[in-house]
Design a protein around this motif. Structure first.
Motif, mmCIF file in Angstrom:
data_model
loop_
_atom_site.group_PDB
_atom_site.id
_atom_site.type_symbol
_atom_site.label_atom_id
_atom_site.label_comp_id
_atom_site.label_asym_id
_atom_site.label_seq_id
_atom_site.Cartn_x
_atom_site.Cartn_y
_atom_site.Cartn_z
ATOM 1 N N VAL A 147 0.825 -1.211 0.000
ATOM 2 C CA VAL A 147 0.000 0.000 0.000
ATOM 3 C C VAL A 147 0.859 1.261 0.000
ATOM 4 O O VAL A 147 0.356 2.362 0.223
ATOM 5 C CB VAL A 147 -0.981 0.017 1.194
ATOM 6 C CG1 VAL A 147 -1.937 -1.163 1.117
ATOM 7 C CG2 VAL A 147 -0.243 0.049 2.526
ATOM 8 N N GLY A 148 2.139 1.101 -0.271
ATOM 9 C CA GLY A 148 3.006 2.266 -0.400
ATOM 10 C C GLY A 148 3.564 2.778 0.901
ATOM 11 O O GLY A 148 3.995 3.927 0.990
ATOM 12 N N ALA A 157 12.112 -0.272 -7.839
ATOM 13 C CA ALA A 157 12.648 -0.631 -9.153
ATOM 14 C C ALA A 157 13.665 0.390 -9.606
ATOM 15 O O ALA A 157 13.471 1.597 -9.451
ATOM 16 C CB ALA A 157 11.509 -0.702 -10.171
ATOM 17 N N ASP A 158 14.777 -0.102 -10.178
ATOM 18 C CA ASP A 158 15.770 0.801 -10.760
ATOM 19 C C ASP A 158 16.582 0.028 -11.796
ATOM 20 O O ASP A 158 16.461 -1.184 -11.943
ATOM 21 C CB ASP A 158 16.677 1.395 -9.686
ATOM 22 C CG ASP A 158 17.147 2.799 -10.053
ATOM 23 O OD1 ASP A 158 17.192 3.117 -11.261
ATOM 24 O OD2 ASP A 158 17.481 3.573 -9.146
ATOM 25 N N ILE A 159 17.430 0.778 -12.512
ATOM 26 C CA ILE A 159 18.194 0.213 -13.614
ATOM 27 C C ILE A 159 19.141 -0.890 -13.144
ATOM 28 O O ILE A 159 19.803 -0.772 -12.109
ATOM 29 C CB ILE A 159 19.006 1.333 -14.307
ATOM 30 C CG1 ILE A 159 18.074 2.253 -15.088
ATOM 31 C CG2 ILE A 159 20.073 0.776 -15.213
ATOM 32 C CD1 ILE A 159 17.488 1.631 -16.325
ATOM 33 N N GLN A 271 4.635 -8.547 -3.774
ATOM 34 C CA GLN A 271 4.778 -7.329 -4.580
ATOM 35 C C GLN A 271 4.553 -7.610 -6.069
ATOM 36 O O GLN A 271 4.612 -6.686 -6.882
ATOM 37 C CB GLN A 271 6.169 -6.718 -4.391
ATOM 38 C CG GLN A 271 6.664 -6.606 -2.961
ATOM 39 C CD GLN A 271 5.651 -6.024 -1.992
ATOM 40 O OE1 GLN A 271 5.036 -4.990 -2.267
ATOM 41 N NE2 GLN A 271 5.476 -6.682 -0.843
ATOM 42 N N GLY A 272 4.333 -8.872 -6.427
ATOM 43 C CA GLY A 272 4.124 -9.224 -7.823
ATOM 44 C C GLY A 272 5.404 -9.336 -8.619
ATOM 45 O O GLY A 272 5.398 -9.236 -9.853
ATOM 46 N N HIS A 446 2.225 1.838 -6.437
ATOM 47 C CA HIS A 446 3.194 0.794 -6.089
ATOM 48 C C HIS A 446 3.078 -0.380 -7.056
ATOM 49 O O HIS A 446 4.092 -0.925 -7.511
ATOM 50 C CB HIS A 446 2.971 0.325 -4.655
ATOM 51 C CG HIS A 446 3.884 -0.784 -4.228
ATOM 52 N ND1 HIS A 446 5.203 -0.581 -3.920
ATOM 53 C CD2 HIS A 446 3.671 -2.124 -4.089
ATOM 54 C CE1 HIS A 446 5.778 -1.721 -3.594
ATOM 55 N NE2 HIS A 446 4.865 -2.678 -3.695
ATOM 56 N N ARG A 447 1.845 -0.758 -7.381
ATOM 57 C CA ARG A 447 1.639 -1.850 -8.335
ATOM 58 C C ARG A 447 2.288 -1.541 -9.681
ATOM 59 O O ARG A 447 2.969 -2.384 -10.272
ATOM 60 C CB ARG A 447 0.138 -2.077 -8.521
ATOM 61 C CG ARG A 447 -0.219 -3.215 -9.468
ATOM 62 C CD ARG A 447 -1.691 -3.138 -9.843
ATOM 63 N NE ARG A 447 -1.951 -2.077 -10.815
ATOM 64 C CZ ARG A 447 -3.165 -1.646 -11.137
ATOM 65 N NH1 ARG A 447 -4.235 -2.151 -10.535
ATOM 66 N NH2 ARG A 447 -3.315 -0.693 -12.045
#
Length: 671
Positions: A147-148, A157-159, A271-272, A446-447
């Motif tokens: 839920v953030g 997420a990042d490179i 988190q999927g 977030h999703r």
């Protein structure tokens, strides 16, 4: 802060006495009228000359540190967002606007927010309070991340630095209520005083989330004890500055076995995330966290988790939450005297939780198709010009030119919005609960963030929002990003001629594109792999150019400061890019408009100057002189033009004057 232009009356005339003059007095010369400050000459200070009207009619408001044309563009974009949300609230045009309109309305309804109290977070608190043993703690941690509300650590997420076409998940330190881990371990008097205030704040939030008065002191100490353990295993902020130190790829499959108590395998599923690799740069921290899950009692975890929920959601809940949070974070940590107006606070909240959703609708309303196409056409022409000048540049070897061409051929240009859209399927919000809507929206965001993780997903979205003015080169993705909000005056005015559009928007495009082929761009090749594709000879040529540019700018006085010079080395990369931007846009314009006149040429350079007018207090000037990588507006305007023979020709500025270096002294990025 809100910046507004302030008209300033400058006509101060000397007036003779009220009594009618006698015959002798009439023969005497009347007192002269006070003269307005003279306008700077074009060839002595083009910045002051071209921006004379703006500089005269825009002054600093009390308590405002700076005002500039670009800051005004930001303020205009912010007002456009308010207008968009007000329209969505009263007459939404589509499903996304209905969501945003309800979100906005719920935030503006302060009476409803007060009635709501702590109800928006009640389901989260109930789940936390239901924890019976430590085996249930990891699932609650994962649910809060969903839920953030990141607790215990951060995950985003990042490179992937080994594969720039891919994003991976980064497990990073976090979970603290204070911004610096060292607060928890320093013993000086100031830090001890701050920690005392922090303890008081923790107790206030715990009380608001259900802790009985008799247990407040003990539970607050439990929270701080847990955070101190996390802080001791965390790295210093200084150590985190280098992105490479935060990148340590590990096999996802090993996480579940290595951190059994923390249940990181289950965390990723929640988190999927199904990718095979994540980054975990500080395994010592996560080993500590894994141990804490197994050693601390459930009640300590429940106190910590309730505190983190209350603290994260405090700005969006009833007044007791907001006041407690602002007294500590706003006043003490940030030095702000008053909280922002309600509308600004709600807009900030919506931007945080649903910014891309607002950006999608912003572009649809404020970016006409004709403007989008014009921006793309100019950007492509500047790109093609860059390819031509690199091919002619004798400083580059055949191999470097081939690599540059391949990289330029693969350059992506994204205007207005990211090329890849998001999924706007969201639980209906309604107008009943602003806090609940924040959780709905942050769960959605977030999703969508988690969807960035995986191969081929690195270009899924931008790291800037379409409703925020920005024009940037994304070095990892080799793409030019131009937000919808950027495509208005003074950057791209569709009511102006081509010369003005190239002189403003075109120069900024050239500035950014040059970063793909400069001292930084050389570190990423056409395949988006990290490698230096310059030879030592090319590096030496660039360094020699840089020394000349640094020397030029280091000779300039810093505006609004006495006895302070501009730091040419500190601002070197951006100064070179400004020089590149003007050169490239001018060449692109002359190619597109071969029949242009002298008046057109003057309009081009005036448009460049129109981007940079500004006023600063001495305090702001002092801070920027010490830290900013950009030169102040006067030298962003004048610095490149001193080296442009075409500028001297357009305004008849003679060589060896302030605005025109002698031909053999002019610095050319692309000879």
């Amino acid at each position: 802060m809100t910046l507004r232009p302030l008209a300033c009356a400058l006509a101060l005339s000397l007036i003779a006495g009220l009594a009618a003059p006698g015959a002798e007095a009439a023969k005497k010369r009347a007192p002269a009228k006070a003269k307005a400050a003279p306008v700077a000459n074009v060839c002595s200070d083009f910045y002051a000359n071209a921006n004379a009207d703006w500089l005269k009619s825009n002054t600093l408001l009390p308590g405002v540190g700076s005002v500039s044309a670009i800051e005004q563009l930001g303020a205009r974009a912010r007002q456009q967002q308010l207008d968009l949300l007000n329209g969505a609230m009263t007459s939404p045009k589509n499903d996304v606007q209905k969501l945003l309109g309800d979100f906005w309305a719920s935030g503006l309804d302060e009476a409803a927010v007060e009635r709501d109290g702590a109800q928006p977070i009640a389901p989260l608190l109930s789940r936390i309070n239901a924890i019976k043993n430590t085996k249930e703690v990891p699932a609650s941690i994962a649910a809060l991340h969903q839920v953030g509300i990141p607790v215990l650590f951060n995950f985003g997420a990042d490179i992937d630095l080994n594969d720039l076409n891919r994003h991976i998940g980064y497990f990073a330190q976090g979970g603290l209520g204070l911004p610096d881990p060292e607060y928890y371990t320093r013993t000086d008097a100031d830090t001890r005083a701050l920690m005392g205030r922090y303890n008081t704040y923790v107790q206030k939030i715990l009380a608001l989330t259900g802790t009985p008065q008799a247990q407040l002191a003990a539970e607050a100490q439990q929270v701080i004890d847990l955070e101190t353990r996390i802080a001791r295993a965390s790295r210093s902020l200084l150590d985190l500055r280098d992105p490479r130190t935060n990148y340590t790829p590990v096999d996802t499959a090993k996480l579940a076995k290595q951190y059994k108590r923390l249940q990181l395998g289950e965390f990723l599923k929640a988190q999927g995330v199904t990718d095979d690799t994540v980054s975990m740069a500080n395994p010592k921290l996560f080993s500590t966290l894994d141990g804490l899950v197994g050693s601390l009692k459930p009640n300590q975890w429940k106190a910590y988790l309730r505190w983190r929920v209350g603290d994260a959601m405090a700005p969006y809940l009833a007044k007791p939450f907001r006041e407690a949070e602002f007294d500590f974070r706003g006043k003490l940590l940030q030095g702000r005297a008053n909280p922002p107006p309600r509308a600004q606070a709600v807009l900030d909240a919506i931007t945080l939780a649903a910014g891309p959703m607002v950006g999608h609708q912003y572009a649809a309303r404020y970016l006409p198709a004709a403007t989008d196409k014009r921006a793309e056409d100019i950007a492509k022409q500047v790109r093609d010009t860059l390819g031509q000048v690199i091919e002619r540049d004798t400083r580059f070897s055949a191999a470097a030119k081939a690599e540059a061409k391949a990289k330029l051929d693969k350059l992506k240009i994204e205007i207005g919005l990211p090329n890849r859209d998001l999924d706007y399927t969201v639980q209906p919000m309604g107008r009943g609960s602003f806090g609940s809507n924040m959780l709905i929206a942050s769960t959605w965001r977030h999703r969508e963030e988690m969807k960035r993780i995986g191969r081929g997903n690195a270009d899924r979205r931008w790291d800037v929002l379409p409703q925020e003015p920005a024009l940037a080169y994304d070095i990892a993705q080799n793409r030019l990003i131009v937000t919808a909000a950027m495509l208005q005056a003074p950057v791209l005015d569709m009511g102006k001629d081509a010369a003005t559009q190239y002189g403003s928007f075109g120069t900024l495009v050239g500035h950014e594109l040059s970063h793909g082929f400069d001292n930084r761009g050389r570190l990423v090749d056409a395949k988006q792999e990290l490698r230096d594709w310059w030879t030592p000879t090319e590096v030496a040529a660039w360094d020699a150019l840089g020394k000349r540019v640094a020397a030029q700018y280091s000779g300039y006085d810093y505006p609004d400061l006495k006895g302070v010079k501009l730091n040419g080395q500190q601002t070197l990369d951006e100064n070179i890019a400004d020089l590149a931007g003007v050169e490239l846009a001018w060449a692109a314009y002359r190619s597109a408009e071969p029949g242009s006149t002298k008046a057109n040429h003057q309009a081009f350079y005036k448009a460049w100057a129109s981007l940079w007018p500004q006023h600063m207090t001495s305090e702001v000037a002092t801070q920027r002189a010490a830290t900013s990588v950009h030169a102040p507006g006067q030298w962003r305007t004048n610095g490149p033009l001193v080296n442009q023979a075409s500028f001297g020709e357009a305004f008849a500025c003679k060589a060896n004057t302030a605005m025109q270096a002698a031909a053999n002294q002019q610095i050319k990025l692309f000879p």
